[in-house]
Design a protein around this motif. Structure first.
Motif: not given
Length: 149
Positions: A36-51
């Protein structure tokens, strides 16, 4: 005003690796695995997200806020993201950092690398395999492959 994301520079990775006594190739392996890159968010199945580039999970935000690190910094600053990722990895690797101790117990070392992503055995195993493969392909690639000679 929305901050403009800043990239990850090699110096950021080298500095973070040196500061936390981690192999630079390991940070490159995680960066390649996260993809991933700066500014990108990836949603996780548990409701959290990776940045951002190191995939910093939002579950870390309360801890990081106590250290004065904001969500915007983690999300938008490539260098800050790498530094935070290296800090998290150092917490997972505690006692197994480079150079002398990392491979004294390789199974333990790699399990802790997998803990960066998940403590669940199945996901931990898959993640550490992907990191090792990415490090071999990207960082340890022969110069002939990198430069096409």
């Amino acid at each position: 005003m929305i901050p403009v994301p800043t990239p990850v520079h090699r110096l950021c990775v080298a500095t973070a690796a040196q500061h936390y006594h981690e192999p630079v190739w390991l940070l490159y392996g995680i960066l390649a695995t996260e993809g991933t890159r700066p500014g990108q968010i990836v949603r996780d199945a548990n409701g959290s997200y990776d940045m951002g580039p190191m995939g910093i999970n939002s579950l870390w935000l309360p801890t990081l806020a106590r250290l004065g690190i904001t969500r915007a910094q983690i999300l938008n600053s490539g260098c800050e993201n790498v530094a935070v990722g290296a800090w998290i990895l150092a917490r997972k690797l505690r006692g197994h950092q480079m150079p002398q101790k990392a491979f004294a117990h390789p199974r333990v070392f790699w399990r802790h690398v997998g803990d960066y992503n998940s403590a669940t055995p199945h996901w931990n195993h898959l993640y550490r395999q992907r990191v090792a493969q990415a490090a071999r392909q990207r960082y340890f690639a022969p110069l002939e492959q990198v430069h096409g000679h």
